[in-house]
Design a protein around this motif. Structure first.
Motif, PDB file in Angstrom:
ATOM      1  N   GLN A  16      36.881  36.314  27.650  1.00  0.00           N
ATOM      2  CA  GLN A  16      37.359  34.957  27.358  1.00  0.00           C
ATOM      3  C   GLN A  16      38.607  35.068  26.489  1.00  0.00           C
ATOM      4  O   GLN A  16      38.624  35.797  25.494  1.00  0.00           O
ATOM      5  N   ILE A  17      39.679  34.388  26.897  1.00  0.00           N
ATOM      6  CA  ILE A  17      40.913  34.459  26.128  1.00  0.00           C
ATOM      7  C   ILE A  17      40.826  33.503  24.945  1.00  0.00           C
ATOM      8  O   ILE A  17      39.942  32.633  24.900  1.00  0.00           O
TER       9      ILE A  17
ATOM     10  N   GLU B 251      48.268  32.153  39.904  1.00  0.00           N
ATOM     11  CA  GLU B 251      48.375  33.546  40.329  1.00  0.00           C
ATOM     12  C   GLU B 251      47.007  34.208  40.453  1.00  0.00           C
ATOM     13  O   GLU B 251      46.919  35.376  40.860  1.00  0.00           O
ATOM     14  N   GLY B 252      45.940  33.483  40.113  1.00  0.00           N
ATOM     15  CA  GLY B 252      44.593  34.028  40.210  1.00  0.00           C
ATOM     16  C   GLY B 252      44.230  34.988  39.101  1.00  0.00           C
ATOM     17  O   GLY B 252      43.263  35.753  39.216  1.00  0.00           O
ATOM     18  N   LEU B 253      44.984  34.939  37.990  1.00  0.00           N
ATOM     19  CA  LEU B 253      44.732  35.872  36.890  1.00  0.00           C
ATOM     20  C   LEU B 253      43.669  35.361  35.924  1.00  0.00           C
ATOM     21  O   LEU B 253      43.017  36.162  35.253  1.00  0.00           O
ATOM     22  N   ILE B 254      43.525  34.056  35.824  1.00  0.00           N
ATOM     23  CA  ILE B 254      42.535  33.476  34.922  1.00  0.00           C
ATOM     24  C   ILE B 254      41.779  32.356  35.629  1.00  0.00           C
ATOM     25  O   ILE B 254      42.205  31.866  36.682  1.00  0.00           O
ATOM     26  N   ARG B 255      40.647  31.965  35.045  1.00  0.00           N
ATOM     27  CA  ARG B 255      39.881  30.809  35.519  1.00  0.00           C
ATOM     28  C   ARG B 255      39.555  29.935  34.315  1.00  0.00           C
ATOM     29  O   ARG B 255      39.015  30.413  33.317  1.00  0.00           O
ATOM     30  N   ARG B 256      39.928  28.678  34.395  1.00  0.00           N
ATOM     31  CA  ARG B 256      39.640  27.734  33.309  1.00  0.00           C
ATOM     32  C   ARG B 256      38.425  26.901  33.684  1.00  0.00           C
ATOM     33  O   ARG B 256      38.387  26.297  34.761  1.00  0.00           O
ATOM     34  N   THR B 257      37.434  26.869  32.788  1.00  0.00           N
ATOM     35  CA  THR B 257      36.190  26.143  33.034  1.00  0.00           C
ATOM     36  C   THR B 257      35.965  25.158  31.899  1.00  0.00           C
ATOM     37  O   THR B 257      35.904  25.557  30.724  1.00  0.00           O
ATOM     38  N   ARG B 258      35.866  23.873  32.240  1.00  0.00           N
ATOM     39  CA  ARG B 258      35.664  22.855  31.222  1.00  0.00           C
ATOM     40  C   ARG B 258      34.358  23.104  30.466  1.00  0.00           C
ATOM     41  O   ARG B 258      33.301  23.299  31.058  1.00  0.00           O
ATOM     42  N   GLY B 259      34.459  23.116  29.158  1.00  0.00           N
ATOM     43  CA  GLY B 259      33.283  23.288  28.312  1.00  0.00           C
ATOM     44  C   GLY B 259      32.921  24.739  28.033  1.00  0.00           C
ATOM     45  O   GLY B 259      32.116  25.012  27.138  1.00  0.00           O
ATOM     46  N   ARG B 260      33.503  25.679  28.800  1.00  0.00           N
ATOM     47  CA  ARG B 260      33.158  27.089  28.598  1.00  0.00           C
ATOM     48  C   ARG B 260      34.331  27.921  28.105  1.00  0.00           C
ATOM     49  O   ARG B 260      34.166  28.888  27.361  1.00  0.00           O
ATOM     50  N   GLY B 261      35.528  27.564  28.532  1.00  0.00           N
ATOM     51  CA  GLY B 261      36.699  28.327  28.104  1.00  0.00           C
ATOM     52  C   GLY B 261      37.464  28.894  29.288  1.00  0.00           C
ATOM     53  O   GLY B 261      37.229  28.547  30.438  1.00  0.00           O
TER      54      GLY B 261
ATOM     55  N   PHE C 269      38.788  32.429  31.259  1.00  0.00           N
ATOM     56  CA  PHE C 269      38.378  33.818  31.428  1.00  0.00           C
ATOM     57  C   PHE C 269      39.358  34.579  32.325  1.00  0.00           C
ATOM     58  O   PHE C 269      39.943  34.021  33.261  1.00  0.00           O
ATOM     59  N   VAL C 270      39.523  35.881  32.031  1.00  0.00           N
ATOM     60  CA  VAL C 270      40.398  36.752  32.816  1.00  0.00           C
ATOM     61  C   VAL C 270      39.688  37.141  34.108  1.00  0.00           C
ATOM     62  O   VAL C 270      38.532  37.574  34.095  1.00  0.00           O
ATOM     63  N   MET C 271      40.399  37.007  35.237  1.00  0.00           N
ATOM     64  CA  MET C 271      39.791  37.242  36.541  1.00  0.00           C
ATOM     65  C   MET C 271      40.243  38.544  37.211  1.00  0.00           C
ATOM     66  O   MET C 271      39.580  39.029  38.116  1.00  0.00           O
ATOM     67  N   LYS C 272      41.389  39.104  36.787  1.00  0.00           N
ATOM     68  CA  LYS C 272      41.904  40.301  37.444  1.00  0.00           C
ATOM     69  C   LYS C 272      42.218  41.388  36.428  1.00  0.00           C
ATOM     70  O   LYS C 272      42.653  41.102  35.316  1.00  0.00           O
ATOM     71  N   ASP C 273      42.007  42.636  36.844  1.00  0.00           N
ATOM     72  CA  ASP C 273      42.377  43.792  36.037  1.00  0.00           C
ATOM     73  C   ASP C 273      43.768  44.237  36.473  1.00  0.00           C
ATOM     74  O   ASP C 273      43.964  44.686  37.603  1.00  0.00           O
ATOM     75  N   LEU C 274      44.754  44.109  35.595  1.00  0.00           N
ATOM     76  CA  LEU C 274      46.121  44.495  35.915  1.00  0.00           C
ATOM     77  C   LEU C 274      46.510  45.846  35.329  1.00  0.00           C
ATOM     78  O   LEU C 274      47.664  46.242  35.431  1.00  0.00           O
ATOM     79  N   SER C 275      45.548  46.550  34.744  1.00  0.00           N
ATOM     80  CA  SER C 275      45.890  47.803  34.061  1.00  0.00           C
ATOM     81  C   SER C 275      46.393  48.870  35.024  1.00  0.00           C
ATOM     82  O   SER C 275      47.113  49.782  34.625  1.00  0.00           O
ATOM     83  N   GLN C 276      46.015  48.763  36.323  1.00  0.00           N
ATOM     84  CA  GLN C 276      46.444  49.747  37.306  1.00  0.00           C
ATOM     85  C   GLN C 276      47.450  49.180  38.292  1.00  0.00           C
ATOM     86  O   GLN C 276      47.640  49.713  39.382  1.00  0.00           O
ATOM     87  N   GLN C 277      48.097  48.088  37.915  1.00  0.00           N
ATOM     88  CA  GLN C 277      48.971  47.429  38.875  1.00  0.00           C
ATOM     89  C   GLN C 277      50.239  48.216  39.176  1.00  0.00           C
ATOM     90  O   GLN C 277      50.864  48.030  40.211  1.00  0.00           O
ATOM     91  N   ARG C 278      50.661  49.101  38.290  1.00  0.00           N
ATOM     92  CA  ARG C 278      51.873  49.891  38.558  1.00  0.00           C
ATOM     93  C   ARG C 278      51.500  51.074  39.444  1.00  0.00           C
ATOM     94  O   ARG C 278      51.591  52.238  39.069  1.00  0.00           O
TER      95      ARG C 278
END
Length: 257
Positions: free
Chosen positions: A37-38, A65-75, A77-86
């Motif tokens: 959760q960000i 871009e599909g990187l996060i998901r916003r949920t009312r009342g919950r916060g 959240f990060v949806m994708k791992d970009l650590s290996q994108q390069r």
């Protein structure tokens, strides 16, 4: 502490996109790992020192871009791992280049069939026209990762028109017994995308890109292949052996006691 606003104002990129890029970096560096959760809007407001309106626009961009998901009342959240994108290693030798592009998927971009003059972006050999111009997008896992414009010497193109038109050019060129590649050079600059590049690579206008120019010469020093290639900057990495072709320095001798 230096105000973010004073730094943001130095760029012509819209403020919300600048903040979105900074957030994207946090995901890439795993400061915000996948499924985490960000921070809340209050915390983001303190960190980036921008308005909530700007933060909401930035988050909306990341959500598109599909990187996060916003949920009312919950916060949020990060949806994708970009650590290996390069994942794309920019080739630093001709042999590596042939291997790298041999299995690429391509989408051709329609252009006129006339011959075109070549005007290299750097001193790359002798220009000896005419050239056939080819334009295409390369894909990996159905994701576009480079836009490429190729100038191929017309007499070389005539050796295999169908192969050069529908397949990656470099492996076809390397396999031709009639052509010997005697020299190969490339330069890379970091810049930003224009509208055309952004559309083909599915990125934003003014997003950072790696801009590569590559030249292959025959034994007579004639440019037989010249390419202008643009990659989304976040997809590539460059690895260099700084002692390639040289003797590595000896470790310092230990002092006798």
């Amino acid at each position: 502490m230096t105000s973010h606003i004073s730094v943001f104002q130095k760029s012509r990129v819209p403020l919300y996109l600048q903040v979105a890029h900074l957030m994207r970096q946090k995901i890439e560096r795993q400061e915000w790992p996948v499924d985490a959760q960000i921070p809340t809007l209050n915390e983001l407001e303190r960190e980036f020192q921008v308005s909530r309106i700007t933060l909401r626009e930035s988050l909306a961009r990341l959500e598109e871009e599909g990187l996060i998901r916003r949920t009312r009342g919950r916060g949020t959240f990060v949806m994708k791992d970009l650590s290996q994108q390069r994942w794309f290693k920019l080739a630093t030798s001709f042999e590596e280049l042939v291997r790298t592009v041999s299995e690429l998927k391509i989408r051709l971009i329609a252009i006129d069939e006339d011959d075109h003059p070549l005007v290299p972006h750097f001193a790359a050999g002798e220009v000896a026209g005419p050239y056939r111009r080819l334009r295409r997008v390369h894909y990996r896992d159905d994701r576009p990762y480079c836009l490429i414009e190729i100038y191929l010497a017309q007499d070389v193109f005539a050796l295999d028109p169908r192969g050069f038109s529908g397949s990656p050019v470099i492996p076809k060129l390397a396999a031709l017994p009639q052509v010997r590649i005697a020299a190969a050079r490339q330069i890379m600059r970091v810049t930003v995308s224009d509208e055309d590049t952004a559309e083909h690579l599915d990125i934003g206008v003014a997003d950072p890109i790696a801009d590569v120019c590559r030249s292959l010469q025959d034994a007579q020093g004639r440019i037989v292949y010249y390419a202008h290639i643009q990659y989304p900057a976040q997809m590539i990495q460059v690895e260099l052996d700084l002692f390639a072709g040289q003797h590595q320095p000896s470790p310092p001798a230990s002092k006798k006691r």
